[in-house]
Design a protein around this motif. Structure first.
Motif, mmCIF file in Angstrom:
data_model
loop_
_atom_site.group_PDB
_atom_site.id
_atom_site.type_symbol
_atom_site.label_atom_id
_atom_site.label_comp_id
_atom_site.label_asym_id
_atom_site.label_seq_id
_atom_site.Cartn_x
_atom_site.Cartn_y
_atom_site.Cartn_z
ATOM 1 N N LEU A 104 48.988 39.687 24.346
ATOM 2 C CA LEU A 104 50.126 39.491 23.457
ATOM 3 C C LEU A 104 49.578 39.118 22.096
ATOM 4 O O LEU A 104 48.613 38.337 21.999
ATOM 5 C CB LEU A 104 51.050 38.374 23.946
ATOM 6 C CG LEU A 104 51.865 38.599 25.209
ATOM 7 C CD1 LEU A 104 52.693 37.367 25.531
ATOM 8 C CD2 LEU A 104 52.759 39.821 25.082
ATOM 9 N N SER A 105 50.189 39.626 21.049
ATOM 10 C CA SER A 105 49.825 39.195 19.700
ATOM 11 C C SER A 105 50.342 37.769 19.512
ATOM 12 O O SER A 105 51.141 37.261 20.316
ATOM 13 C CB SER A 105 50.450 40.120 18.661
ATOM 14 O OG SER A 105 51.859 39.921 18.609
ATOM 15 N N ILE A 106 49.911 37.136 18.445
ATOM 16 C CA ILE A 106 50.405 35.793 18.137
ATOM 17 C C ILE A 106 51.927 35.814 18.032
ATOM 18 O O ILE A 106 52.605 34.962 18.617
ATOM 19 C CB ILE A 106 49.760 35.264 16.842
ATOM 20 C CG1 ILE A 106 48.254 35.028 17.062
ATOM 21 C CG2 ILE A 106 50.452 33.996 16.356
ATOM 22 C CD1 ILE A 106 47.465 34.762 15.788
ATOM 23 N N MET A 107 52.463 36.792 17.313
ATOM 24 C CA MET A 107 53.929 36.869 17.131
ATOM 25 C C MET A 107 54.637 37.145 18.451
ATOM 26 O O MET A 107 55.721 36.608 18.700
ATOM 27 C CB MET A 107 54.288 37.928 16.090
ATOM 28 C CG MET A 107 53.818 37.568 14.670
ATOM 29 S SD MET A 107 54.298 35.892 14.131
ATOM 30 C CE MET A 107 56.059 36.009 14.189
ATOM 31 N N GLU A 108 54.055 37.969 19.315
ATOM 32 C CA GLU A 108 54.684 38.246 20.614
ATOM 33 C C GLU A 108 54.705 37.004 21.494
ATOM 34 O O GLU A 108 55.707 36.740 22.167
ATOM 35 C CB GLU A 108 53.948 39.386 21.322
ATOM 36 C CG GLU A 108 54.168 40.735 20.665
ATOM 37 C CD GLU A 108 53.225 41.817 21.154
ATOM 38 O OE1 GLU A 108 53.582 43.011 21.016
ATOM 39 O OE2 GLU A 108 52.125 41.499 21.671
ATOM 40 N N LEU A 109 53.619 36.224 21.489
ATOM 41 C CA LEU A 109 53.601 34.994 22.280
ATOM 42 C C LEU A 109 54.604 33.988 21.732
ATOM 43 O O LEU A 109 55.351 33.369 22.496
ATOM 44 C CB LEU A 109 52.190 34.394 22.317
ATOM 45 C CG LEU A 109 52.036 33.123 23.156
ATOM 46 C CD1 LEU A 109 52.495 33.331 24.601
ATOM 47 C CD2 LEU A 109 50.574 32.643 23.114
ATOM 48 N N LYS A 110 54.667 33.848 20.419
ATOM 49 C CA LYS A 110 55.654 32.947 19.816
ATOM 50 C C LYS A 110 57.071 33.386 20.180
ATOM 51 O O LYS A 110 57.913 32.565 20.546
ATOM 52 C CB LYS A 110 55.495 32.915 18.300
ATOM 53 C CG LYS A 110 54.332 32.108 17.810
ATOM 54 C CD LYS A 110 54.301 32.106 16.285
ATOM 55 C CE LYS A 110 53.167 31.271 15.756
ATOM 56 N NZ LYS A 110 53.143 31.249 14.277
ATOM 57 N N SER A 111 57.349 34.678 20.076
ATOM 58 C CA SER A 111 58.673 35.197 20.393
ATOM 59 C C SER A 111 59.020 34.944 21.858
ATOM 60 O O SER A 111 60.150 34.551 22.179
ATOM 61 C CB SER A 111 58.741 36.694 20.080
ATOM 62 O OG SER A 111 59.993 37.217 20.459
ATOM 63 N N PHE A 112 58.059 35.163 22.748
ATOM 64 C CA PHE A 112 58.269 34.925 24.179
ATOM 65 C C PHE A 112 58.718 33.489 24.426
ATOM 66 O O PHE A 112 59.749 33.240 25.052
ATOM 67 C CB PHE A 112 56.969 35.237 24.945
ATOM 68 C CG PHE A 112 56.981 34.804 26.389
ATOM 69 C CD1 PHE A 112 57.756 35.457 27.320
ATOM 70 C CD2 PHE A 112 56.196 33.737 26.806
ATOM 71 C CE1 PHE A 112 57.772 35.063 28.656
ATOM 72 C CE2 PHE A 112 56.198 33.330 28.136
ATOM 73 C CZ PHE A 112 56.985 33.994 29.057
ATOM 74 N N VAL A 113 57.962 32.516 23.921
ATOM 75 C CA VAL A 113 58.285 31.102 24.174
ATOM 76 C C VAL A 113 59.552 30.689 23.433
ATOM 77 O O VAL A 113 60.432 30.039 24.004
ATOM 78 C CB VAL A 113 57.102 30.184 23.799
ATOM 79 C CG1 VAL A 113 57.484 28.714 23.956
ATOM 80 C CG2 VAL A 113 55.878 30.513 24.658
ATOM 81 N N ASN A 114 59.656 31.069 22.167
ATOM 82 C CA ASN A 114 60.821 30.643 21.377
ATOM 83 C C ASN A 114 62.120 31.274 21.840
ATOM 84 O O ASN A 114 63.191 30.778 21.508
ATOM 85 C CB ASN A 114 60.584 30.953 19.892
ATOM 86 C CG ASN A 114 59.538 30.049 19.282
ATOM 87 O OD1 ASN A 114 59.326 28.932 19.728
ATOM 88 N ND2 ASN A 114 58.872 30.538 18.260
ATOM 89 N N SER A 115 62.054 32.349 22.620
ATOM 90 C CA SER A 115 63.254 33.018 23.116
ATOM 91 C C SER A 115 63.684 32.519 24.493
ATOM 92 O O SER A 115 64.639 33.041 25.071
ATOM 93 C CB SER A 115 63.022 34.531 23.193
ATOM 94 O OG SER A 115 62.767 35.063 21.925
ATOM 95 N N ALA A 116 63.004 31.516 25.021
ATOM 96 C CA ALA A 116 63.347 31.009 26.359
ATOM 97 C C ALA A 116 64.824 30.631 26.412
ATOM 98 O O ALA A 116 65.386 30.151 25.422
ATOM 99 C CB ALA A 116 62.489 29.800 26.702
ATOM 100 N N PRO A 117 65.456 30.856 27.556
ATOM 101 C CA PRO A 117 66.872 30.502 27.689
ATOM 102 C C PRO A 117 67.128 29.038 27.330
ATOM 103 O O PRO A 117 66.314 28.163 27.627
ATOM 104 C CB PRO A 117 67.164 30.757 29.177
ATOM 105 C CG PRO A 117 66.132 31.752 29.597
ATOM 106 C CD PRO A 117 64.909 31.435 28.780
ATOM 107 N N ASN A 118 68.239 28.813 26.671
ATOM 108 C CA ASN A 118 68.681 27.465 26.301
ATOM 109 C C ASN A 118 67.691 26.743 25.395
ATOM 110 O O ASN A 118 67.645 25.515 25.375
ATOM 111 C CB ASN A 118 68.953 26.620 27.550
ATOM 112 C CG ASN A 118 69.935 27.283 28.491
ATOM 113 O OD1 ASN A 118 70.975 27.790 28.061
ATOM 114 N ND2 ASN A 118 69.609 27.322 29.767
#
Length: 150
Positions: A121-135
């Motif tokens: 995952l790129s840095i932005m993809e990893l950030k997006s993954f975590v920051n998009s977590a439900p709730n």
């Protein structure tokens, strides 16, 4: 994945190991909580630390120390299955950081139990993954083998 890497669950099939860990983590139909993951890691004899959200310098420092890192994010925010109309919590192991070179951008090696073909995952993809977590509940857990007491 971390359990197998640490030699935990020797003699158990993958199904037996998952069932045992699910019992320890109090996993239910909605999944395993962060506290459940910590309980699982502690059962394996691992020390833990956790942070809310995603802090790349913290992740990098944990990886540099030889620790395992698990991130909770949104299953549907991962490349190859992005779907803004859906959301589901999902854990992924972050296994290494690769600095940028002339040939490639900086990236993280990952182990995704839902897609063994996903390796980076790129840095932005990893950030997006975590920051998009439900709730808004994304976080990262670091775990490592406890030092032997002499």
């Amino acid at each position: 994945m971390i359990g197998r890497a640490c030699g935990y669950g020797e003699g158990l099939s993958d199904v037996q190991l998952v069932e045992k860990l699910a019992d320890i983590g109090l996993t239910d139909e909605s999944g395993t909580t962060g506290n459940g993951m910590i309980a699982i890691y502690e059962e394996m004899g691992l020390e833990t630390a956790a942070i809310p959200g995603v802090d790349m310098s913290w992740i990098n420092s944990q990886l540099a120390a030889g620790h395992y890192v698990t991130a909770l994010g949104d299953y549907y925010a991962v490349p190859g299955r992005v779907d803004d109309s859906q959301s589901a919590g999902h854990y992924m192991d972050v296994t290494a950081y690769e600095a940028a070179t002339q040939a490639q951008a900086a990236r993280y090696s990952v182990a995704d139990p839902a897609n063994e073909a996903l390796k980076y995952l790129s840095i932005m993809e990893l950030k997006s993954f975590v920051n998009s977590a439900p709730n808004g509940g994304g976080f990262c857990i670091s775990c490592w083998e406890a030092a032997a007491v002499l």
